[in-house]
Design a protein around this motif. Sequence first.
Motif, PDB file in Angstrom:
ATOM      1  N   VAL A  48      41.372 -23.274 -35.261  1.00 34.71           N
ATOM      2  CA  VAL A  48      41.166 -22.453 -34.068  1.00 34.71           C
ATOM      3  C   VAL A  48      42.418 -22.447 -33.198  1.00 34.71           C
ATOM      4  O   VAL A  48      42.942 -21.387 -32.841  1.00 34.71           O
ATOM      5  N   ALA A  49      42.908 -23.637 -32.840  1.00 29.49           N
ATOM      6  CA  ALA A  49      44.049 -23.721 -31.927  1.00 29.49           C
ATOM      7  C   ALA A  49      44.664 -25.100 -32.035  1.00 29.49           C
ATOM      8  O   ALA A  49      44.009 -26.056 -32.458  1.00 29.49           O
ATOM      9  N   ALA A  50      45.935 -25.201 -31.624  1.00 31.34           N
ATOM     10  CA  ALA A  50      46.626 -26.487 -31.623  1.00 31.34           C
ATOM     11  C   ALA A  50      47.600 -26.527 -30.460  1.00 31.34           C
ATOM     12  O   ALA A  50      48.066 -25.486 -29.975  1.00 31.34           O
ATOM     13  N   ILE A  51      47.900 -27.743 -30.032  1.00 31.75           N
ATOM     14  CA  ILE A  51      48.846 -27.950 -28.939  1.00 31.75           C
ATOM     15  C   ILE A  51      49.686 -29.183 -29.243  1.00 31.75           C
ATOM     16  O   ILE A  51      49.175 -30.185 -29.747  1.00 31.75           O
ATOM     17  N   ARG A  52      50.963 -29.081 -28.972  1.00 33.79           N
ATOM     18  CA  ARG A  52      51.834 -30.233 -29.119  1.00 33.79           C
ATOM     19  C   ARG A  52      51.750 -31.047 -27.843  1.00 33.79           C
ATOM     20  O   ARG A  52      51.904 -30.512 -26.749  1.00 33.79           O
ATOM     21  N   TRP A  53      51.461 -32.342 -28.012  1.00 32.07           N
ATOM     22  CA  TRP A  53      51.229 -33.162 -26.834  1.00 32.07           C
ATOM     23  C   TRP A  53      52.448 -33.187 -25.922  1.00 32.07           C
ATOM     24  O   TRP A  53      52.322 -33.049 -24.710  1.00 32.07           O
ATOM     25  N   SER A  54      53.627 -33.334 -26.506  1.00 35.92           N
ATOM     26  CA  SER A  54      54.860 -33.287 -25.713  1.00 35.92           C
ATOM     27  C   SER A  54      55.366 -31.856 -25.670  1.00 35.92           C
ATOM     28  O   SER A  54      55.631 -31.263 -26.701  1.00 35.92           O
ATOM     29  N   GLY A  55      55.451 -31.305 -24.496  1.00 37.81           N
ATOM     30  CA  GLY A  55      55.963 -29.946 -24.357  1.00 37.81           C
ATOM     31  C   GLY A  55      54.902 -28.892 -24.211  1.00 37.81           C
ATOM     32  O   GLY A  55      55.133 -27.844 -23.611  1.00 37.81           O
ATOM     33  N   GLY A  56      53.731 -29.130 -24.785  1.00 40.86           N
ATOM     34  CA  GLY A  56      52.621 -28.208 -24.584  1.00 40.86           C
ATOM     35  C   GLY A  56      52.664 -26.927 -25.384  1.00 40.86           C
ATOM     36  O   GLY A  56      51.904 -25.988 -25.097  1.00 40.86           O
ATOM     37  N   ASN A  57      53.525 -26.826 -26.412  1.00 43.48           N
ATOM     38  CA  ASN A  57      53.543 -25.621 -27.244  1.00 43.48           C
ATOM     39  C   ASN A  57      52.171 -25.424 -27.879  1.00 43.48           C
ATOM     40  O   ASN A  57      51.532 -26.377 -28.294  1.00 43.48           O
ATOM     41  N   THR A  58      51.748 -24.162 -27.972  1.00 39.18           N
ATOM     42  CA  THR A  58      50.416 -23.864 -28.494  1.00 39.18           C
ATOM     43  C   THR A  58      50.470 -22.869 -29.644  1.00 39.18           C
ATOM     44  O   THR A  58      51.460 -22.154 -29.823  1.00 39.18           O
ATOM     45  N   TYR A  59      49.386 -22.855 -30.406  1.00 37.66           N
ATOM     46  CA  TYR A  59      49.275 -21.952 -31.551  1.00 37.66           C
ATOM     47  C   TYR A  59      47.796 -21.636 -31.727  1.00 37.66           C
ATOM     48  O   TYR A  59      46.957 -22.539 -31.628  1.00 37.66           O
ATOM     49  N   TYR A  60      47.471 -20.360 -31.987  1.00 37.02           N
ATOM     50  CA  TYR A  60      46.083 -19.929 -32.084  1.00 37.02           C
ATOM     51  C   TYR A  60      45.843 -19.103 -33.342  1.00 37.02           C
ATOM     52  O   TYR A  60      46.735 -18.364 -33.792  1.00 37.02           O
ATOM     53  N   VAL A  61      44.629 -19.199 -33.848  1.00 34.43           N
ATOM     54  CA  VAL A  61      44.211 -18.247 -34.865  1.00 34.43           C
ATOM     55  C   VAL A  61      44.041 -16.890 -34.177  1.00 34.43           C
ATOM     56  O   VAL A  61      43.749 -16.836 -32.970  1.00 34.43           O
ATOM     57  N   ASP A  62      44.234 -15.804 -34.919  1.00 32.93           N
ATOM     58  CA  ASP A  62      44.200 -14.476 -34.309  1.00 32.93           C
ATOM     59  C   ASP A  62      42.891 -14.197 -33.563  1.00 32.93           C
ATOM     60  O   ASP A  62      42.890 -13.584 -32.490  1.00 32.93           O
ATOM     61  N   SER A  63      41.780 -14.663 -34.106  1.00 27.48           N
ATOM     62  CA  SER A  63      40.480 -14.371 -33.488  1.00 27.48           C
ATOM     63  C   SER A  63      40.286 -15.079 -32.155  1.00 27.48           C
ATOM     64  O   SER A  63      39.385 -14.727 -31.387  1.00 27.48           O
ATOM     65  N   ALA A  64      41.119 -16.069 -31.876  1.00 26.07           N
ATOM     66  CA  ALA A  64      41.005 -16.827 -30.624  1.00 26.07           C
ATOM     67  C   ALA A  64      41.980 -16.345 -29.553  1.00 26.07           C
ATOM     68  O   ALA A  64      41.793 -16.641 -28.367  1.00 26.07           O
ATOM     69  N   LYS A  65      43.000 -15.635 -29.956  1.00 25.63           N
ATOM     70  CA  LYS A  65      44.016 -15.190 -28.997  1.00 25.63           C
ATOM     71  C   LYS A  65      43.393 -14.296 -27.933  1.00 25.63           C
ATOM     72  O   LYS A  65      42.649 -13.368 -28.232  1.00 25.63           O
ATOM     73  N   GLY A  66      43.707 -14.595 -26.687  1.00 27.81           N
ATOM     74  CA  GLY A  66      43.183 -13.809 -25.574  1.00 27.81           C
ATOM     75  C   GLY A  66      41.817 -14.238 -25.090  1.00 27.81           C
ATOM     76  O   GLY A  66      41.384 -13.827 -24.012  1.00 27.81           O
ATOM     77  N   ARG A  67      41.118 -15.057 -25.872  1.00 25.95           N
ATOM     78  CA  ARG A  67      39.790 -15.530 -25.464  1.00 25.95           C
ATOM     79  C   ARG A  67      39.743 -17.046 -25.262  1.00 25.95           C
ATOM     80  O   ARG A  67      39.032 -17.528 -24.383  1.00 25.95           O
ATOM     81  N   PHE A  68      40.469 -17.782 -26.078  1.00 28.28           N
ATOM     82  CA  PHE A  68      40.449 -19.248 -26.018  1.00 28.28           C
ATOM     83  C   PHE A  68      41.781 -19.747 -25.483  1.00 28.28           C
ATOM     84  O   PHE A  68      42.840 -19.164 -25.749  1.00 28.28           O
TER      85      PHE A  68
END
Length: 125
Positions: A48-68
Amino acid sequence: QVQLVESGGGLVQAGGSLRLSCAASGRTFSGYVMGWFRQAPGTEREFVAAIRWSGGNTYYVDSAKGRFTISRDNANNTVFLQMNTLKPEDTAVYYCAARYGYNVGTSNPRVYDYWGQGTQVTVSS
């Protein structure tokens, strides 16, 4: 010993919102990526989604973008998944996961080392 404990799941109507929490303990997570996955009955576990603890970079599956939105609270070692505009197809058990590394753009659940017990999210139509 790493422990991940999810909370915040429940039953919500379509269009509603939920915020999932993942309390992480057992080590320092500064070099880790934290992810959220979900699994509906009869399906494979889905990123669904991921975040790097240091720096806070994020990544989302397409179905979650804009909603999650995935975020973290460093002071309390907690990762959140804010879910808005929920749809019935979002119904699943949601899992928090952790892995050592810096590449946030990996959706393969097999590379994650630690998992929580899951929290059920049910979206009614």
